[in-house]
Scaffold this motif. Structure first.
Motif, PDB file in Angstrom:
ATOM      1  N   LEU A  55     -12.027 -23.487  23.782  1.00 53.50           N
ATOM      2  CA  LEU A  55     -13.456 -23.351  23.535  1.00 53.50           C
ATOM      3  C   LEU A  55     -14.183 -24.580  24.056  1.00 53.50           C
ATOM      4  O   LEU A  55     -13.673 -25.689  23.985  1.00 53.50           O
ATOM      5  CB  LEU A  55     -13.717 -23.174  22.037  1.00 53.50           C
ATOM      6  N   LYS A  56     -15.377 -24.362  24.555  1.00 50.96           N
ATOM      7  CA  LYS A  56     -16.178 -25.462  25.099  1.00 50.96           C
ATOM      8  C   LYS A  56     -17.335 -25.738  24.140  1.00 50.96           C
ATOM      9  O   LYS A  56     -18.087 -24.836  23.797  1.00 50.96           O
ATOM     10  CB  LYS A  56     -16.712 -25.083  26.473  1.00 50.96           C
ATOM     11  N   TYR A  57     -17.469 -26.995  23.726  1.00 49.79           N
ATOM     12  CA  TYR A  57     -18.564 -27.447  22.874  1.00 49.79           C
ATOM     13  C   TYR A  57     -19.525 -28.234  23.748  1.00 49.79           C
ATOM     14  O   TYR A  57     -19.096 -29.120  24.483  1.00 49.79           O
ATOM     15  CB  TYR A  57     -18.038 -28.346  21.751  1.00 49.79           C
ATOM     16  N   THR A  58     -20.812 -27.934  23.666  1.00 46.23           N
ATOM     17  CA  THR A  58     -21.782 -28.648  24.490  1.00 46.23           C
ATOM     18  C   THR A  58     -23.149 -28.707  23.821  1.00 46.23           C
ATOM     19  O   THR A  58     -23.511 -27.820  23.050  1.00 46.23           O
ATOM     20  CB  THR A  58     -21.921 -28.001  25.887  1.00 46.23           C
ATOM     21  N   GLU A  59     -23.878 -29.770  24.140  1.00 48.05           N
ATOM     22  CA  GLU A  59     -25.276 -29.888  23.722  1.00 48.05           C
ATOM     23  C   GLU A  59     -26.223 -29.430  24.819  1.00 48.05           C
ATOM     24  O   GLU A  59     -27.427 -29.391  24.609  1.00 48.05           O
ATOM     25  CB  GLU A  59     -25.600 -31.349  23.367  1.00 48.05           C
ATOM     26  N   GLN A  60     -25.697 -29.091  25.963  1.00 47.57           N
ATOM     27  CA  GLN A  60     -26.555 -28.596  27.036  1.00 47.57           C
ATOM     28  C   GLN A  60     -27.136 -27.251  26.623  1.00 47.57           C
ATOM     29  O   GLN A  60     -26.416 -26.377  26.143  1.00 47.57           O
ATOM     30  CB  GLN A  60     -25.770 -28.436  28.337  1.00 47.57           C
ATOM     31  N   LYS A  61     -28.409 -27.106  26.818  1.00 45.06           N
ATOM     32  CA  LYS A  61     -29.087 -25.858  26.426  1.00 45.06           C
ATOM     33  C   LYS A  61     -29.010 -24.868  27.586  1.00 45.06           C
ATOM     34  O   LYS A  61     -29.992 -24.571  28.252  1.00 45.06           O
ATOM     35  CB  LYS A  61     -30.523 -26.165  26.010  1.00 45.06           C
ATOM     36  N   ILE A  62     -27.799 -24.351  27.781  1.00 43.74           N
ATOM     37  CA  ILE A  62     -27.519 -23.456  28.903  1.00 43.74           C
ATOM     38  C   ILE A  62     -27.476 -21.990  28.484  1.00 43.74           C
ATOM     39  O   ILE A  62     -27.146 -21.129  29.271  1.00 43.74           O
ATOM     40  CB  ILE A  62     -26.184 -23.843  29.581  1.00 43.74           C
ATOM     41  N   PHE A  63     -27.829 -21.716  27.254  1.00 42.05           N
ATOM     42  CA  PHE A  63     -27.799 -20.349  26.733  1.00 42.05           C
ATOM     43  C   PHE A  63     -29.036 -19.580  27.177  1.00 42.05           C
ATOM     44  O   PHE A  63     -30.071 -20.165  27.478  1.00 42.05           O
ATOM     45  CB  PHE A  63     -27.716 -20.351  25.200  1.00 42.05           C
ATOM     46  N   LEU A  90     -35.190 -23.102  19.683  1.00 42.17           N
ATOM     47  CA  LEU A  90     -33.952 -23.796  20.038  1.00 42.17           C
ATOM     48  C   LEU A  90     -34.168 -24.757  21.211  1.00 42.17           C
ATOM     49  O   LEU A  90     -33.656 -25.883  21.207  1.00 42.17           O
ATOM     50  CB  LEU A  90     -32.845 -22.796  20.385  1.00 42.17           C
ATOM     51  N   MET A  91     -34.942 -24.333  22.187  1.00 46.05           N
ATOM     52  CA  MET A  91     -35.185 -25.179  23.355  1.00 46.05           C
ATOM     53  C   MET A  91     -35.963 -26.445  22.986  1.00 46.05           C
ATOM     54  O   MET A  91     -35.859 -27.453  23.669  1.00 46.05           O
ATOM     55  CB  MET A  91     -35.930 -24.400  24.444  1.00 46.05           C
ATOM     56  N   HIS A  92     -36.705 -26.397  21.892  1.00 46.94           N
ATOM     57  CA  HIS A  92     -37.490 -27.557  21.456  1.00 46.94           C
ATOM     58  C   HIS A  92     -36.853 -28.295  20.274  1.00 46.94           C
ATOM     59  O   HIS A  92     -37.479 -29.180  19.689  1.00 46.94           O
ATOM     60  CB  HIS A  92     -38.927 -27.133  21.121  1.00 46.94           C
ATOM     61  N   SER A  93     -35.644 -27.958  19.919  1.00 52.16           N
ATOM     62  CA  SER A  93     -34.951 -28.614  18.813  1.00 52.16           C
ATOM     63  C   SER A  93     -34.315 -29.919  19.274  1.00 52.16           C
ATOM     64  O   SER A  93     -33.979 -30.088  20.448  1.00 52.16           O
ATOM     65  CB  SER A  93     -33.866 -27.685  18.257  1.00 52.16           C
ATOM     66  N   SER A  94     -34.135 -30.832  18.341  1.00 47.38           N
ATOM     67  CA  SER A  94     -33.533 -32.132  18.644  1.00 47.38           C
ATOM     68  C   SER A  94     -32.127 -31.967  19.208  1.00 47.38           C
ATOM     69  O   SER A  94     -31.789 -32.529  20.246  1.00 47.38           O
ATOM     70  CB  SER A  94     -33.471 -32.991  17.381  1.00 47.38           C
ATOM     71  N   THR A  95     -31.299 -31.224  18.500  1.00 47.50           N
ATOM     72  CA  THR A  95     -29.913 -30.989  18.918  1.00 47.50           C
ATOM     73  C   THR A  95     -29.571 -29.527  18.713  1.00 47.50           C
ATOM     74  O   THR A  95     -29.817 -28.975  17.639  1.00 47.50           O
ATOM     75  CB  THR A  95     -28.932 -31.854  18.087  1.00 47.50           C
ATOM     76  N   VAL A  96     -29.007 -28.937  19.729  1.00 56.19           N
ATOM     77  CA  VAL A  96     -28.428 -27.599  19.615  1.00 56.19           C
ATOM     78  C   VAL A  96     -27.019 -27.715  20.185  1.00 56.19           C
ATOM     79  O   VAL A  96     -26.840 -27.943  21.380  1.00 56.19           O
ATOM     80  CB  VAL A  96     -29.235 -26.528  20.379  1.00 56.19           C
ATOM     81  N   LEU A  97     -26.041 -27.625  19.312  1.00 54.73           N
ATOM     82  CA  LEU A  97     -24.641 -27.673  19.716  1.00 54.73           C
ATOM     83  C   LEU A  97     -24.159 -26.233  19.829  1.00 54.73           C
ATOM     84  O   LEU A  97     -24.280 -25.463  18.868  1.00 54.73           O
ATOM     85  CB  LEU A  97     -23.820 -28.442  18.682  1.00 54.73           C
ATOM     86  N   THR A  98     -23.659 -25.862  20.994  1.00 55.00           N
ATOM     87  CA  THR A  98     -23.166 -24.499  21.181  1.00 55.00           C
ATOM     88  C   THR A  98     -21.673 -24.518  21.466  1.00 55.00           C
ATOM     89  O   THR A  98     -21.132 -25.508  21.967  1.00 55.00           O
ATOM     90  CB  THR A  98     -23.902 -23.781  22.333  1.00 55.00           C
ATOM     91  N   VAL A  99     -21.025 -23.406  21.137  1.00 59.52           N
ATOM     92  CA  VAL A  99     -19.594 -23.245  21.360  1.00 59.52           C
ATOM     93  C   VAL A  99     -19.405 -21.992  22.209  1.00 59.52           C
ATOM     94  O   VAL A  99     -19.965 -20.938  21.895  1.00 59.52           O
ATOM     95  CB  VAL A  99     -18.824 -23.100  20.032  1.00 59.52           C
ATOM     96  N   TRP A 100     -18.608 -22.129  23.254  1.00 56.84           N
ATOM     97  CA  TRP A 100     -18.425 -21.065  24.234  1.00 56.84           C
ATOM     98  C   TRP A 100     -16.957 -20.706  24.389  1.00 56.84           C
ATOM     99  O   TRP A 100     -16.099 -21.578  24.442  1.00 56.84           O
ATOM    100  CB  TRP A 100     -18.955 -21.518  25.595  1.00 56.84           C
ATOM    101  N   ASP A 101     -16.703 -19.418  24.487  1.00 58.33           N
ATOM    102  CA  ASP A 101     -15.398 -18.899  24.887  1.00 58.33           C
ATOM    103  C   ASP A 101     -15.647 -18.263  26.248  1.00 58.33           C
ATOM    104  O   ASP A 101     -16.160 -17.141  26.333  1.00 58.33           O
ATOM    105  CB  ASP A 101     -14.874 -17.875  23.888  1.00 58.33           C
TER     106      ASP A 101
END
Length: 188
Positions: A55-63, A90-101
């Protein structure tokens, strides 16, 4: 036992090398990384660790808006019914941590902060197919590390049954605290 003795005598490799011959391709590097970090694991633990390491954890807002909506609706959160607003928030939030499969968004944590004193964990959610695999816990630990120099890291679980999860990760229930809210859903 006698028929196996000859094979064992001829095949004098370390257990790790022998084990890696059983596993194929992409798993070899993951197994080495997991074993170097954990030292000893049963097969089931190794399998779980290897899977979670994919799984990939990222703070990049690539969703995308659609990916976010799908994740929120998978856990029956009403926010998913407002995809444009949710995406913008979400795009204007301080931190959005996403998890990707691979390309699938399977987890998300959102934090709002004031840059110095308070970080508010607004929500943590994991797709039902991925729950129980430690993803939410890893997201919380990541957030705790990121905000470790803030005076407060707070959260407000909407469901009381989730409080033990947060307590397990070092949060404490505010003795005299109470959740407060104004809900404008019916006005929109």
């Amino acid at each position: 036992m006698a028929k196996y003795k000859k094979k064992l005598e001829e095949d004098i490799r370390c257990p790790l090398e022998y084990g890696l011959t059983i596993f194929g391709g992409k798993w070899k590097s993951r197994i080495i990384c997991v074993l170097s970090a954990k030292e000893k694991l049963r097969y089931s633990g190794l399998r779980k660790e290897c899977r979670s390491s994919m799984l990939k954890y990222t703070e990049q807002k690539i969703f995308t808006q659609e990916q976010v909506q799908k994740l929120f609706l998978s856990v029956n959160w009403i926010s998913g019914n407002y995809p444009e607003r949710l995406y913008k928030a979400l795009m204007h939030s301080s931190t959005v941590l996403t998890v990707w499969d691979d390309e699938k968004l399977v987890g998300l944590a959102r934090v709002l902060d004031d840059t110095e004193m308070l970080a508010q964990v607004h929500y943590v959610l994991v797709h039902p197919d991925y729950q129980g695999k430690g993803i939410a816990g890893q997201m919380i630990e990541y957030i705790k590390e990121k905000y470790k120099n803030f005076l407060y890291i707070e959260g407000m679980p909407e469901d009381k049954k989730n409080v033990p999860f947060y307590v397990k990760h070092g949060f404490s229930v505010m003795e005299n605290g109470a959740a407060i809210q104004i809900c404008n859903l019916d006005k929109n």
